[in-house]
Write an enzyme that holds these catalytic residues in place. Structure first.
Site, mmCIF file in Angstrom:
data_model
loop_
_atom_site.group_PDB
_atom_site.id
_atom_site.type_symbol
_atom_site.label_atom_id
_atom_site.label_comp_id
_atom_site.label_asym_id
_atom_site.label_seq_id
_atom_site.Cartn_x
_atom_site.Cartn_y
_atom_site.Cartn_z
ATOM 1 N N LYS A 189 -5.952 4.252 4.560
ATOM 2 C CA LYS A 189 -5.262 3.605 5.667
ATOM 3 C C LYS A 189 -5.454 2.086 5.746
ATOM 4 O O LYS A 189 -5.456 1.497 6.827
ATOM 5 C CB LYS A 189 -5.658 4.242 7.029
ATOM 6 N N HIS A 193 -8.044 6.011 -4.214
ATOM 7 C CA HIS A 193 -8.906 5.719 -3.061
ATOM 8 C C HIS A 193 -10.381 5.794 -3.461
ATOM 9 O O HIS A 193 -11.259 5.592 -2.631
ATOM 10 C CB HIS A 193 -8.674 6.739 -1.942
HETATM 11 P P1 PAP Z 1 -2.898 5.929 2.885
HETATM 12 O O1 PAP Z 1 -4.352 5.630 2.815
HETATM 13 O O2 PAP Z 1 -2.615 7.310 3.410
HETATM 14 O O3 PAP Z 1 -2.180 5.620 1.621
HETATM 15 P P2 PAP Z 1 -2.018 3.424 3.963
HETATM 16 O O4 PAP Z 1 -0.653 3.171 3.544
HETATM 17 O O5 PAP Z 1 -3.104 2.727 3.213
HETATM 18 O O6 PAP Z 1 -2.301 4.976 4.028
HETATM 19 O O7 PAP Z 1 -2.202 2.984 5.476
HETATM 20 C C1 PAP Z 1 -1.305 3.324 6.462
HETATM 21 C C2 PAP Z 1 -1.275 2.161 7.429
HETATM 22 O O8 PAP Z 1 -0.465 1.121 6.888
HETATM 23 C C3 PAP Z 1 -0.663 2.549 8.757
HETATM 24 O O9 PAP Z 1 -1.291 1.710 9.715
HETATM 25 P P3 PAP Z 1 -1.340 2.054 11.284
HETATM 26 O O10 PAP Z 1 -1.762 3.460 11.415
HETATM 27 O O11 PAP Z 1 -2.333 1.091 11.860
HETATM 28 O O12 PAP Z 1 0.026 1.791 11.798
HETATM 29 C C4 PAP Z 1 0.790 2.186 8.523
HETATM 30 O O13 PAP Z 1 1.533 2.020 9.704
HETATM 31 C C5 PAP Z 1 0.633 0.886 7.779
HETATM 32 N N1 PAP Z 1 1.804 0.544 6.973
HETATM 33 C C6 PAP Z 1 2.588 1.369 6.238
HETATM 34 N N2 PAP Z 1 3.554 0.677 5.638
HETATM 35 C C7 PAP Z 1 3.380 -0.612 5.987
HETATM 36 C C8 PAP Z 1 4.108 -1.815 5.693
HETATM 37 N N3 PAP Z 1 5.176 -1.799 4.927
HETATM 38 N N4 PAP Z 1 3.650 -2.961 6.235
HETATM 39 C C9 PAP Z 1 2.560 -2.979 7.028
HETATM 40 N N5 PAP Z 1 1.843 -1.889 7.359
HETATM 41 C C10 PAP Z 1 2.249 -0.708 6.842
#
Ligand code: PAP
Length: 359
Positions: free
Chosen positions: A94, A157
């Site tokens: 995340k 990860h």
């Molecule tokens: P993962 O570890 O499951 O791959 P990852 O993509 O690293 O997840 O993290 C998700 C976070 O990135 C979410 O944050 P939030 O819960 O605080 O909202 C998600 O909303 C955010 N996120 C996904 N896509 C983008 C983007 N294009 N720009 C900025 N933040 C993003």
């Protein structure tokens, strides 16, 4: 037609259905058969704790792993053959993988696709290139990834210290892009996400419990701080091999960070591209607003392996810096900040410690 003819993970259909039709090397088959056995005997000896998604996670060489990804790690050590110009996107959960994955894919393939009709419009960013941790076990006996074009792109990860030397040793020429995020926002994001994908047989993970576990370092792929420090130190030792990015910097200055990323990948934007607005096109294409509003990311599903499927919409929540303020009490903030300060002391890295100014 596949929307990602190049970097797509190409799951072998017969492997997903459990039919083993691919001719396999006998020795490989034997080692594969031993993976479960190896995993079981390791798990029996390791400290275990409550998992955020699965019932238990296990402490292996200082990091907590769920059994599924643990098996992936064993397979990576046994089978994965990095190529000299592979590029790995690494992050704690995340912290920005979805975003970086889209940016890296769009940058690496900018000469192939039109921004008005881009593969990212049709497939979620997690389909752009494979998650090594889980997709190593998708094909039988293991996924070879030979079909991916150079440079191959992968996401992981796993902590730096858990990966094989063939990937991480200074003599290896593989590159890593590491993205980190302020720990309080990573905690909030992870807690939301894990409750979405948490096994339905388990009771939801309450926020206070997740908070305690996180502070104690007990969460999949964690402790958070050791994860970040492992890549940070490696990036200090080999800056040409590891690019260390922060989610918050990317939010503040996406174009500048993207140029840094492209240069590190060996794909710098030319002056003509910069003048022609290519950097801004990629930033716009991969922005939270654009990606989260695409139909594919509202309704599509990402298959990581035969068991783990995640709805694309769950990778997009708020995409903001500082959402922790809506969840943490002052006392909770203080505790996490103090852990961060202690752990990062003398490392030269600063990360999301809120400075309180006394009036
Ligand atoms: P993962 O570890 O499951 O791959 P990852 O993509 O690293 O997840 O993290 C998700 C976070 O990135 C979410 O944050 P939030 O819960 O605080 O909202 C998600 O909303 C955010 N996120 C996904 N896509 C983008 C983007 N294009 N720009 C900025 N933040 C993003």
């Amino acid at each position: 037609m596949s929307t990602f003819p190049d970097q797509n993970m190409s799951v072998h259909p017969s492997a997903v259905n459990g039919e083993k039709q691919i001719p396999v090397d006998e020795e490989e088959q034997q080692v594969y058969n031993n993976l479960d056995e190896k995993l079981d005997s390791l798990l029996a000896t390791l400290p275990k704790a409550k998992g955020w998604r699965s019932p238990n996670i296990f402490l292996h060489k200082g990091f907590w792993l769920s059994p599924t990804v643990f098996k992936g790690l064993l397979a990576i050590h046994e089978y994965f053959h990095p190529q000299p110009i592979d590029i790995f996107l690494a992050a704690f959960m995340k912290c920005g993988t979805t975003w970086l994955r889209a940016l890296m894919f769009a940058t690496a393939n900018r000469h192939r696709y039109n921004f008005s009709d881009h593969p990212l419009h049709r497939t979620g960013p997690h389909g752009a290139f494979p998650s090594l941790d889980t997709q190593i076990l998708v094909d039988f006996p293991v996924t070879k990834f030979d079909h991916l074009p150079s440079p191959r792109l992968f996401a992981t990860h796993f902590a730096h210290d858990l990966l094989p030397n063939s990937m991480t040793a200074p003599r290896s020429t593989c590159k890593f892009v590491y993205v980190c995020r302020e720990p309080k926002d990573a905690l909030i994001s992870k807690w939301h996400f894990m409750n979405k994908v948490r096994s339905k047989e388990l009771a939801p993970l309450l926020f206070n419990e997740a908070y305690e576990l996180f502070c104690d370092g007990v969460s999949e792929y964690g402790p958070f701080w050791e994860h970040v420090l492992g890549y940070w130190k490696a990036s200090q030792e080999s800056p040409d091999k590891i690019l260390f990015l922060k989610y918050e910097d990317m939010k503040r200055e996406p174009s500048a960070e993207l140029k840094k990323l492209a240069a590190f990948m060996g794909m710098s934007f030319t002056a003509a591209e910069e003048e022609g607005g290519v950097v801004e096109e990629i930033v716009k294409l991969c922005s939270f607003e654009n990606l989260s509003n695409l139909e594919v990311n509202k309704g599509g599903v990402q298959k990581f392996n035969t068991q783990l499927k995640v709805e694309n919409r769950d990778f997009f929540r708020k995409g903001k810096v500082g959402d922790w303020k809506n969840y943490l009490t002052e006392e909770m903030r203080e505790r996490i900040d103090s852990i961060t300060e202690t752990k990062l002391k003398d490392s030269g890295l600063s990360l999301g410690v809120t400075k309180i100014t006394l009036s």
